[in-house]
Write an enzyme that holds these catalytic residues in place. Structure first.
Site, PDB file in Angstrom:
ATOM      1  N   HIS A 104     -17.576 143.331 142.423  1.00 19.59           N
ATOM      2  CA  HIS A 104     -18.432 142.547 143.179  1.00 19.59           C
ATOM      3  C   HIS A 104     -18.592 141.160 142.512  1.00 19.59           C
ATOM      4  O   HIS A 104     -18.444 141.072 141.550  1.00 19.59           O
ATOM      5  CB  HIS A 104     -19.696 143.133 143.359  1.00 19.59           C
ATOM      6  CG  HIS A 104     -20.688 143.123 142.435  1.00 19.59           C
ATOM      7  ND1 HIS A 104     -20.404 143.980 141.360  1.00 19.59           N
ATOM      8  CD2 HIS A 104     -21.861 142.459 141.714  1.00 19.59           C
ATOM      9  CE1 HIS A 104     -21.391 143.876 140.433  1.00 19.59           C
ATOM     10  NE2 HIS A 104     -22.076 142.841 140.646  1.00 19.59           N
ATOM     11  N   HIS A 254     -17.092 141.165 138.918  1.00 18.94           N
ATOM     12  CA  HIS A 254     -17.266 141.729 137.939  1.00 18.94           C
ATOM     13  C   HIS A 254     -17.861 143.312 138.186  1.00 18.94           C
ATOM     14  O   HIS A 254     -17.895 143.515 139.296  1.00 18.94           O
ATOM     15  CB  HIS A 254     -18.467 141.396 136.972  1.00 18.94           C
ATOM     16  CG  HIS A 254     -19.592 140.933 137.533  1.00 18.94           C
ATOM     17  ND1 HIS A 254     -20.050 139.916 138.500  1.00 18.94           N
ATOM     18  CD2 HIS A 254     -20.624 141.691 137.667  1.00 18.94           C
ATOM     19  CE1 HIS A 254     -20.868 140.089 138.914  1.00 18.94           C
ATOM     20  NE2 HIS A 254     -21.697 141.030 138.470  1.00 18.94           N
ATOM     21  N   ARG A 269     -30.508 139.568 132.504  1.00 19.71           N
ATOM     22  CA  ARG A 269     -29.809 138.622 133.356  1.00 19.71           C
ATOM     23  C   ARG A 269     -30.593 137.391 133.793  1.00 19.71           C
ATOM     24  O   ARG A 269     -31.679 137.813 134.424  1.00 19.71           O
ATOM     25  CB  ARG A 269     -28.805 139.286 134.418  1.00 19.71           C
ATOM     26  CG  ARG A 269     -28.091 138.501 135.101  1.00 19.71           C
ATOM     27  CD  ARG A 269     -27.394 139.104 136.114  1.00 19.71           C
ATOM     28  NE  ARG A 269     -28.244 139.236 137.508  1.00 19.71           N
ATOM     29  CZ  ARG A 269     -27.612 139.788 138.397  1.00 19.71           C
ATOM     30  NH1 ARG A 269     -26.606 140.453 138.520  1.00 19.71           N
ATOM     31  NH2 ARG A 269     -28.563 139.578 139.651  1.00 19.71           N
TER      32      ARG A 269
HETATM   33 FE   FE2 Z   1     -23.401 141.965 139.076  1.00 26.24          FE
END
Ligand code: FE2
Length: 281
Positions: A104, A254, A269
């Site tokens: 995605h 990824h 993240r």
């Molecule tokens: Fe992702």
């Protein structure tokens, strides 16, 4: 090709992925270093930084230098000790197995999908839990000309309903729907800084190609996914604690390999807001 003078850059594959050494992202990065990092990101799509001594606020400060930060609407993580101030930090749950083990571009179902993400390994399993990225620009370039001609002007619909929505109860889906309708983006996206064309459809969120029959949409999407997922376009990172990956979410897809549960894999993240994708016309 201009040289890099502010750090050492070592390509991981011929087109995607480069390890950057000689800098700490927690430090005061000069404008010259930032400019070289931007050039490296455009050239290599995903940059790897090992042995980074960086805390969450420094992580956030580094990401902030690239644009406004965004929060993932469906992942409001509340780890112990995490406060509102950490709201832009998406920490992978320590107790769950695979998520994101599907190719995605992050939040391609947004009207303005993320420009980039900065992902830090907090805790990694002894083995497994790698992340893979695929170069959607190199993939586009190596498509047969006839396929390029067929897809260059097409638009695709992206949605969260068949991925995140599948794990929600119907009332939650109904509540979120008005806020996050399906969106349309060009199948072939042009990156403004480079003029480069990249494929911008992905297995997780693209629902269909608009304006063609369902059979043709299925045929094209299947062909494009198989093409993008060829190993020649990929780079694979073996994480260590305090490794950081910084990727351009416009120019690569990824996949987080889900092969380590019940071992723990904890990641922080931070995502950076992007622009509305632009097509070839
Ligand atoms: Fe992702």
């Amino acid at each position: 090709m201009l040289p890099y003078t502010r750090f050492t850059l070592t390509p991981t594959t011929p087109t995607i992925g480069a390890e950057i050494s000689g800098i700490q992202l927690s430090g005061q990065l000069s404008d010259e270093t930032m400019s070289e990092l931007r050039r490296a990101l455009l050239e290599w799509k995903v940059l790897f930084f090992r042995d980074q001594t960086i805390d969450r606020s420094e992580h956030r400060d580094f990401a902030s230098r690239w644009g406004s930060l965004e929060q993932h609407p469906f992942f409001k993580y509340t780890q112990p000790g995490q406060s509102e101030a950490d709201i832009v930090t998406l920490a992978k749950d320590a107790m769950t197995g695979g998520v994101e083990n599907n190719w995605h571009n992050d939040v391609s179902w947004h009207e303005f999908p993320s420009f980039a993400a900065v992902l830090r390994a907090v805790e990694v399993p002894p083995v497994g839990g790698d992340t893979l990225w695929a170069d959607t620009g190199a993939a586009y370039e190596l498509l047969p000309e006839g396929i390029k001609e067929r897809i260059d002007q097409l638009v695709a619909e992206h949605d969260w309903i068949n991925s995140f929505g599948k794990h929600m109860d119907p009332s939650t889906v109904a509540k979120l729907r008005p806020q996050f309708p399906a969106v349309r983006h060009p199948v072939v996206r042009v990156i403004p800084e480079t003029g480069r064309k990249v494929l911008f459809v992905n297995l997780s969120f693209t629902q269909r190609i608009v304006g063609v029959s369902e059979a043709e949409s299925d045929e094209l999407l299947t062909l494009l996914y198989r093409h993008v997922h060829r190993p020649e376009f990929q780079v694979r990172l073996k994480w260590r604690t305090n490794t950081i990956a910084f990727w351009d979410n416009r120019t690569c897809q990824h996949y987080a390999a889900s092969d380590y549960f019940p071992a723990r894999r904890v990641m922080d993240r931070i995502s950076i807001v992007g622009d509305r994708p632009v097509g070839t016309r």
